[in-house]
Design an enzyme around this catalytic site. Structure first.
Site, PDB file in Angstrom:
ATOM      1  N   SER A  45       0.859  -1.179   0.000  1.00 31.21           N
ATOM      2  CA  SER A  45       0.000   0.000   0.000  1.00 31.21           C
ATOM      3  C   SER A  45       0.893   1.226   0.000  1.00 31.21           C
ATOM      4  O   SER A  45       2.063   1.152   0.401  1.00 31.21           O
ATOM      5  CB  SER A  45      -0.874   0.005   1.259  1.00 31.21           C
ATOM      6  OG  SER A  45      -1.501   1.258   1.448  1.00 31.21           O
ATOM      7  N   TYR A  73      -2.096  -1.149  11.012  1.00 28.37           N
ATOM      8  CA  TYR A  73      -2.169  -1.375   9.563  1.00 28.37           C
ATOM      9  C   TYR A  73      -0.879  -0.923   8.884  1.00 28.37           C
ATOM     10  O   TYR A  73      -0.281  -1.665   8.098  1.00 28.37           O
ATOM     11  CB  TYR A  73      -3.361  -0.621   8.970  1.00 28.37           C
ATOM     12  CG  TYR A  73      -3.402  -0.674   7.458  1.00 28.37           C
ATOM     13  CD1 TYR A  73      -3.794  -1.832   6.803  1.00 28.37           C
ATOM     14  CD2 TYR A  73      -3.020   0.423   6.692  1.00 28.37           C
ATOM     15  CE1 TYR A  73      -3.822  -1.894   5.418  1.00 28.37           C
ATOM     16  CE2 TYR A  73      -3.043   0.374   5.309  1.00 28.37           C
ATOM     17  CZ  TYR A  73      -3.445  -0.789   4.672  1.00 28.37           C
ATOM     18  OH  TYR A  73      -3.458  -0.844   3.301  1.00 28.37           O
TER      19      TYR A  73
END
Length: 272
Positions: free
Chosen positions: A133, A146
């Site tokens: 990401s 995360y």
């Protein structure tokens, strides 16, 4: 020449599902894997094989890989896409939930990689795509666990690339920006849930509102765009080591390179 065999984890929705479709259209033999196999019936209708997989369960991972190897004799492409985002202040997120996120986003990815490598080394060919990401390069409020997993995937992938290159195996990191899936809605719900009656509740609810607004808007990149990127990356002889793609990805990472950490913090606080 024999068709290449591809395995995609997290193929029941979003980027994983679209990647399975894209690779099938490119002529690969495709196996889509996920916990909820009923959500992959449409993939079966397209001629894509589906298999049950829980990346937090050792036997599930072993059985998934062995089933494909028994049928096909090889796995040439692994797309480690399974993952999720569970947001909340570091102080508030239960350690059980933190461990689960690391288990899914990092350890599951690592174990699947271990399981396919012997076949790839034997054939002296393989492409491992780790879906990271832009959150593996930049950070936001309430995304501590995360972001920790995605930063870890970045470092893991770099080390892996050095180790397996002599065996003809490529390691590719895909770093999506904002993608039009339910990811942000789910993350926002988790953020509200863990922030109730806590010290961070007010600012957390504001951040959750902004996430919902973003993920119900029209600016985000469709998952098909990321799927095409993955498809192209595994189809070329010498792919890039990284593909930064999707809404906000390149601008955000660029800002991180030109500003100090504290200045970048101010930018993040302004938009979160």
């Amino acid at each position: 020449m024999r068709k290449k065999v591809a395995l995609i984890t997290g193929a029941s929705a979003g980027i994983g599902k679209e990647t399975a479709i894209d690779l099938k259209n490119r002529g690969f033999i495709v196996y889509g894997a996920a916990r909820r196999t009923e959500k992959m019936e449409d993939l079966s209708d397209r001629g894509i094989h589906t298999v049950s997989l829980d990346v937090t369960n050792e036997m599930s991972m072993v059985n998934c890989v062995n089933e494909i190897l028994e049928k096909e004799g090889q796995i040439d492409i692994l797309v480690n896409n399974a993952g999720y985002g569970s947001f909340g202040a570091v102080e508030n997120v239960p350690m059980e939930e933190a461990r689960r996120q690391v288990e899914v986003n990092l350890f599951g990815l690592a174990r699947m990689t271990q399981l396919v490598l012997p076949s790839m080394r034997k054939n002296r060919f393989g492409k491992i795509v780790n879906v990271s990401s832009m959150g593996g390069k930049v950070w936001t409020s309430f995304g501590g666990w995360y972001h920790a997993t995605k930063f870890a995937v970045e470092g893991f992938s770099d080390c892996l690339r050095l180790e397996v290159e002599p065996f003809g195996i490529d390691v590719i990191v895909v770093e999506p920006g904002g993608i039009a899936t339910d990811w942000g809605i789910i993350a926002a719900e988790n953020l509200r849930k863990v922030s109730v009656d806590g010290a961070y509740e007010q600012v957390a609810n504001k951040s959750a509102d902004n996430m919902v607004k973003t993920y119900t808007g029209t600016l985000l990149t469709k998952p098909e765009v990321i799927a095409r990127c993955i498809g192209k990356a595994v189809s070329v002889k010498r792919p890039k080591t990284r593909y930064l793609i999707g809404f906000g990805a390149k601008p955000m990472v660029f800002l991180k390179t030109i500003f100090s950490d504290r200045m970048f913090d101010k930018i993040i606080k302004r938009f979160s």
